[in-house]
Design a protein around this motif. Structure first.
Motif, PDB file in Angstrom:
ATOM      1  N   ARG A 214      33.683  67.559   8.277  1.00  0.00           N
ATOM      2  CA  ARG A 214      32.243  67.501   7.962  1.00  0.00           C
ATOM      3  C   ARG A 214      31.998  66.548   6.790  1.00  0.00           C
ATOM      4  N   PHE A 215      32.892  66.563   5.812  1.00  0.00           N
ATOM      5  CA  PHE A 215      32.785  65.656   4.675  1.00  0.00           C
ATOM      6  C   PHE A 215      32.819  64.207   5.144  1.00  0.00           C
ATOM      7  N   PHE A 216      33.721  63.896   6.062  1.00  0.00           N
ATOM      8  CA  PHE A 216      33.861  62.545   6.592  1.00  0.00           C
ATOM      9  C   PHE A 216      32.499  62.008   7.060  1.00  0.00           C
ATOM     10  N   TYR A 217      31.730  62.827   7.756  1.00  0.00           N
ATOM     11  CA  TYR A 217      30.451  62.382   8.311  1.00  0.00           C
ATOM     12  C   TYR A 217      29.348  62.244   7.263  1.00  0.00           C
ATOM     13  N   ARG A 218      29.623  62.664   6.029  1.00  0.00           N
ATOM     14  CA  ARG A 218      28.657  62.459   4.941  1.00  0.00           C
ATOM     15  C   ARG A 218      28.939  61.170   4.176  1.00  0.00           C
ATOM     16  N   LEU A 219      29.942  60.422   4.614  1.00  0.00           N
ATOM     17  CA  LEU A 219      30.292  59.175   3.936  1.00  0.00           C
ATOM     18  C   LEU A 219      29.711  57.985   4.683  1.00  0.00           C
ATOM     19  N   SER A 220      29.142  57.060   3.956  1.00  0.00           N
ATOM     20  CA  SER A 220      28.596  55.849   4.560  1.00  0.00           C
ATOM     21  C   SER A 220      29.738  54.943   5.007  1.00  0.00           C
ATOM     22  N   PRO A 221      29.457  54.001   5.908  1.00  0.00           N
ATOM     23  CA  PRO A 221      30.501  53.042   6.299  1.00  0.00           C
ATOM     24  C   PRO A 221      31.110  52.305   5.100  1.00  0.00           C
ATOM     25  N   GLU A 222      30.282  51.955   4.118  1.00  0.00           N
ATOM     26  CA  GLU A 222      30.815  51.256   2.946  1.00  0.00           C
ATOM     27  C   GLU A 222      31.756  52.158   2.146  1.00  0.00           C
ATOM     28  N   THR A 223      31.364  53.410   1.948  1.00  0.00           N
ATOM     29  CA  THR A 223      32.216  54.336   1.206  1.00  0.00           C
ATOM     30  C   THR A 223      33.527  54.561   1.944  1.00  0.00           C
ATOM     31  N   LEU A 224      33.474  54.709   3.254  1.00  0.00           N
ATOM     32  CA  LEU A 224      34.700  54.857   4.048  1.00  0.00           C
ATOM     33  C   LEU A 224      35.594  53.630   3.890  1.00  0.00           C
ATOM     34  N   TYR A 225      34.975  52.447   3.941  1.00  0.00           N
ATOM     35  CA  TYR A 225      35.741  51.215   3.791  1.00  0.00           C
ATOM     36  C   TYR A 225      36.395  51.138   2.406  1.00  0.00           C
ATOM     37  N   ARG A 226      35.632  51.510   1.383  1.00  0.00           N
ATOM     38  CA  ARG A 226      36.162  51.472   0.011  1.00  0.00           C
ATOM     39  C   ARG A 226      37.332  52.441  -0.145  1.00  0.00           C
ATOM     40  N   ARG A 227      37.247  53.605   0.493  1.00  0.00           N
ATOM     41  CA  ARG A 227      38.319  54.601   0.358  1.00  0.00           C
ATOM     42  C   ARG A 227      39.566  54.233   1.161  1.00  0.00           C
ATOM     43  N   PHE A 228      39.385  53.813   2.412  1.00  0.00           N
ATOM     44  CA  PHE A 228      40.528  53.596   3.290  1.00  0.00           C
ATOM     45  C   PHE A 228      40.915  52.128   3.434  1.00  0.00           C
ATOM     46  N   HIS A 229      40.132  51.219   2.823  1.00  0.00           N
ATOM     47  CA  HIS A 229      40.411  49.780   2.872  1.00  0.00           C
ATOM     48  C   HIS A 229      40.479  49.285   4.315  1.00  0.00           C
ATOM     49  N   SER A 230      39.685  49.913   5.154  1.00  0.00           N
ATOM     50  CA  SER A 230      39.674  49.585   6.573  1.00  0.00           C
ATOM     51  C   SER A 230      38.356  50.078   7.164  1.00  0.00           C
ATOM     52  N   PRO A 231      37.821  49.386   8.150  1.00  0.00           N
ATOM     53  CA  PRO A 231      36.536  49.792   8.731  1.00  0.00           C
ATOM     54  C   PRO A 231      36.697  50.932   9.748  1.00  0.00           C
TER      55      PRO A 231
END
Length: 162
Positions: free
Chosen positions: A27-44
């Motif tokens: 559920r947390f994953f779906y509260r993250l924007s694409p940019e935040t996901l990219y910043r965290r995982f260094h991948s789109p």
């Protein structure tokens, strides 16, 4: 999740992530924007499976630990470390849901994570961040003012004592 710092209603508490917290982590994953996901995982990435939730939930509270920020039973931030095999150094990652960014949660989580790491025998953290991620660079400078950043291929890396 096992509470570390209890919170009053509507406020943020801290807890240790447990291997049984997969639903909350998804559920947390779906509260993250694409940019935040990219910043965290260094991948789109766009789906939780791409973030390898089984690996993120592989917590032993010694070599792999994670502290979560929680509001109303929902995760709004995660800070984790993974110790390098046989070493006293661990790689660190942190992510905060967009709505909760710049409110001190990363600082709180990293402070508690460092205490848990020290108790487990970890003496240094390795941090890697994108060179244009100004908020994380400010966080690193604030928490570790003596950190020496090395730059390579658009990324900064530093090793800091905890």
């Amino acid at each position: 999740m096992v509470a570390i710092q209890q919170a009053a209603e509507g406020h943020v508490g801290l807890a240790r992530l447990e291997s049984t917290d997969e639903l909350q982590l998804r559920r947390f994953f779906y509260r993250l924007s694409p940019e935040t996901l990219y910043r965290r995982f260094h991948s789109p990435i766009t789906r939780p499976e791409q973030a390898q939730p089984q690996r993120l939930l592989d917590i032993d509270h010694r070599d792999r630990e994670a502290v979560v920020a929680v509001v109303g039973g929902e995760i709004v931030g995660v800070a984790r470390y993974a110790r390098r095999p046989g070493a006293d150094v661990a790689e660190v990652a942190v992510v905060v849901a967009d709505r909760w960014q710049r409110q001190g949660l990363a600082t709180r989580m990293l402070t508690v994570l460092a205490e848990l790491a020290q108790a487990a025998g970890v003496q240094r953290f390795i941090l890697e961040m994108q060179a244009d991620n100004r908020p994380v660079l400010r966080l690193v400078r604030r928490l570790y003012p003596d950190a020496e950043l090395t730059h390579e291929q658009g990324m900064y890396e530093t090793t800091v004592s905890i």
